[in-house]
Scaffold this motif. Structure first.
Motif, PDB file in Angstrom:
ATOM      1  N   MET A 184     -15.072 -31.397   5.512  1.00  0.00           N
ATOM      2  CA  MET A 184     -15.969 -32.183   5.049  1.00  0.00           C
ATOM      3  C   MET A 184     -15.032 -33.388   4.635  1.00  0.00           C
ATOM      4  SD  MET A 184     -18.427 -31.870   1.657  1.00  0.00           S
ATOM      5  CE  MET A 184     -17.074 -31.604   0.409  1.00  0.00           C
ATOM      6  N   CYS A 185     -13.986 -33.434   3.928  1.00  0.00           N
ATOM      7  CA  CYS A 185     -13.099 -34.555   3.354  1.00  0.00           C
ATOM      8  C   CYS A 185     -12.416 -35.349   4.275  1.00  0.00           C
ATOM      9  CB  CYS A 185     -12.052 -33.982   2.201  1.00  0.00           C
ATOM     10  SG  CYS A 185     -12.955 -33.270   0.873  1.00  0.00           S
ATOM     11  N   SER A 186     -12.427 -34.239   5.538  1.00  0.00           N
ATOM     12  CA  SER A 186     -11.790 -35.129   6.570  1.00  0.00           C
ATOM     13  C   SER A 186     -12.720 -35.963   7.451  1.00  0.00           C
ATOM     14  CB  SER A 186     -10.861 -34.109   7.327  1.00  0.00           C
ATOM     15  OG  SER A 186     -10.110 -33.307   6.658  1.00  0.00           O
ATOM     16  N   ALA A 187     -13.815 -35.590   7.286  1.00  0.00           N
ATOM     17  CA  ALA A 187     -14.936 -36.396   8.363  1.00  0.00           C
ATOM     18  C   ALA A 187     -15.013 -37.847   8.202  1.00  0.00           C
ATOM     19  CB  ALA A 187     -16.435 -36.037   7.835  1.00  0.00           C
ATOM     20  N   ARG A 188     -14.811 -38.479   6.744  1.00  0.00           N
ATOM     21  CA  ARG A 188     -15.017 -39.815   6.598  1.00  0.00           C
ATOM     22  C   ARG A 188     -13.651 -40.466   7.040  1.00  0.00           C
ATOM     23  NH1 ARG A 188     -16.608 -43.305   1.303  1.00  0.00           N
ATOM     24  NH2 ARG A 188     -16.437 -45.397   2.274  1.00  0.00           N
ATOM     25  N   PRO A 189     -12.311 -40.061   6.580  1.00  0.00           N
ATOM     26  CA  PRO A 189     -11.134 -40.929   7.243  1.00  0.00           C
ATOM     27  C   PRO A 189     -11.111 -40.733   8.857  1.00  0.00           C
ATOM     28  CG  PRO A 189     -10.522 -39.192   5.588  1.00  0.00           C
ATOM     29  CD  PRO A 189     -12.137 -39.077   5.801  1.00  0.00           C
ATOM     30  N   VAL A 190     -11.489 -39.759   9.586  1.00  0.00           N
ATOM     31  CA  VAL A 190     -11.496 -39.468  10.958  1.00  0.00           C
ATOM     32  C   VAL A 190     -12.644 -40.813  11.665  1.00  0.00           C
ATOM     33  CG1 VAL A 190     -12.325 -38.222  12.936  1.00  0.00           C
ATOM     34  CG2 VAL A 190     -11.049 -37.219  11.163  1.00  0.00           C
ATOM     35  N   GLU A 191     -13.710 -40.710  10.962  1.00  0.00           N
ATOM     36  CA  GLU A 191     -14.888 -41.847  11.393  1.00  0.00           C
ATOM     37  C   GLU A 191     -14.097 -43.109  11.350  1.00  0.00           C
ATOM     38  OE1 GLU A 191     -18.205 -41.036   8.969  1.00  0.00           O
ATOM     39  OE2 GLU A 191     -18.757 -39.282   9.973  1.00  0.00           O
ATOM     40  N   GLU A 192     -13.653 -43.445   9.989  1.00  0.00           N
ATOM     41  CA  GLU A 192     -12.997 -44.730   9.656  1.00  0.00           C
ATOM     42  C   GLU A 192     -11.830 -45.112  10.959  1.00  0.00           C
ATOM     43  OE1 GLU A 192     -11.698 -44.431   5.668  1.00  0.00           O
ATOM     44  OE2 GLU A 192     -13.666 -45.078   5.002  1.00  0.00           O
ATOM     45  N   TYR A 193     -11.069 -44.101  11.074  1.00  0.00           N
ATOM     46  CA  TYR A 193      -9.865 -44.146  12.074  1.00  0.00           C
ATOM     47  C   TYR A 193     -10.716 -44.474  13.564  1.00  0.00           C
ATOM     48  CZ  TYR A 193      -6.634 -42.638  15.652  1.00  0.00           C
ATOM     49  OH  TYR A 193      -5.888 -42.526  16.894  1.00  0.00           O
ATOM     50  N   ALA A 194     -11.670 -43.843  13.901  1.00  0.00           N
ATOM     51  CA  ALA A 194     -12.284 -43.956  15.199  1.00  0.00           C
ATOM     52  C   ALA A 194     -12.838 -45.336  15.259  1.00  0.00           C
ATOM     53  CB  ALA A 194     -13.367 -43.038  15.562  1.00  0.00           C
ATOM     54  N   SER A 195     -13.473 -45.828  14.243  1.00  0.00           N
ATOM     55  CA  SER A 195     -14.101 -47.176  14.081  1.00  0.00           C
ATOM     56  C   SER A 195     -12.896 -48.303  14.293  1.00  0.00           C
ATOM     57  CB  SER A 195     -14.735 -47.503  12.731  1.00  0.00           C
ATOM     58  OG  SER A 195     -15.411 -48.590  12.854  1.00  0.00           O
TER      59      SER A 195
END
Length: 296
Positions: free
Chosen positions: A219-230
């Motif tokens: 859950m904590c990793s989801a946002r950093p991964v999304e920001e990286y992809a963006s």
């Protein structure tokens, strides 16, 4: 590191109402603590009964590990972490209990450089740890808590470790994260800690802590991964620095995910048998005259 047993470890945290906490090893109280009413810190009292669950280190072992890999390197730290894990698994009076654990380098940014020097000058058996890093008083802003009184810098064993430090072979100090104290405690290596500080340096550190739940980490990793992809999707193909920017973003993501994975979970605590009254009686018996000073 997956541990299947015991359910109740030989070295454990026990708690009672009112922010009361104690560390018990083999049935012996080794530390009492009580949170400040404002939750700005914790008062503590050591009993002098703590014993390291690891066997004393040997100088030839330290040199052998240093011959395998240079001190402070990833391979060197991994070798010492593996040795510590093996000993802790068989330690009757260690903190391991069933569940998943981390044992490795500490979370970056936890230790404040100016706080290291305070340890040799200010390490009372009955004292106070200030939380949030601002100092109240200043000498109580420390980043770890020894579980026994630190030896003098000129003690014989410390002198031997000081030689190892100068040789560049001094083994790391092993800490254990205790969330009720909001601080790691020294599990093994009190004299190595003194040796490094007495030589004007700081020791290498290994930290033991419970591992965060996989679902929580995801859950904590989801946002950093999304920001990286963006961020990487927005890079222009004709940008000459696109490759460099992508590499920087990848390293940043890797560091973030590693920090999430290594973040310490809340330390498990068992209730004090008999509750507050039993905690008070035990504190009076093992640290007579101690009482947390009235601080807001």
């Amino acid at each position: 590191m997956r541990i299947d047993h015991p359910v109740r470890p030989g070295l454990r945290t026990e708690c009672a109402d009112g922010g009361r906490l104690m560390l018990v090893q083999g049935g012996r109280p080794v530390l009492f603590a009580r949170q400040r009413a404002s939750q700005y810190g914790v008062h503590y009292a050591r009993t002098g009964a703590y014993r390291s669950p690891l066997a004393p280190g040997r100088a030839d072992t330290a040199r052998a590990v240093a011959a395998f890999a240079s001190a402070g390197s990833d391979a060197w730290m991994e070798r010492w972490a593996a040795r510590a894990a093996a000993e802790l698994r068989g330690a009757a009076e260690g903190p391991l209990h069933e569940g998943d654990w981390n044992l490795g380098v500490t979370t970056p940014g936890w230790f404040v450089d100016r706080n290291w020097a305070k340890l040799l000058a200010h390490d009372p058996d009955r004292g106070h740890l200030t939380w949030f890093g601002y100092g109240d008083p200043e000498e109580d802003a420390r980043d770890l808590l020894p579980l026994r009184a630190l030896s003098a810098p000129d003690a014989a064993r410390v002198k031997a470790y000081r030689r190892q430090y100068r040789e560049g072979v001094l083994p790391p100090v092993l800490l254990w994260w205790v969330s009720g104290l909001n601080s790691p405690v020294v599990l093994d290596g009190h004299d190595r800690l003194v040796a490094a500080l007495a030589e004007g340096g700081r020791p290498e550190i290994l930290m033991l802590s419970r591992r965060v739940d996989a679902a929580y980490a995801a859950m904590c990793s989801a946002r950093p991964v999304e920001e990286y992809a963006s961020r990487t999707a927005a890079l222009e193909d004709d940008d000459p620095l696109a490759g460099v920017k992508a590499a920087v973003a990848s390293r940043r993501l890797a560091d973030t995910l590693r920090a999430i994975e290594r973040a310490p979970e809340i330390t498990r605590a068992w209730p004090v048998a008999g509750g507050v009254a039993a905690w008070e009686r035990s504190a009076a018996a093992h640290v007579p005259g101690w009482g947390p000073a009235p601080m807001p």
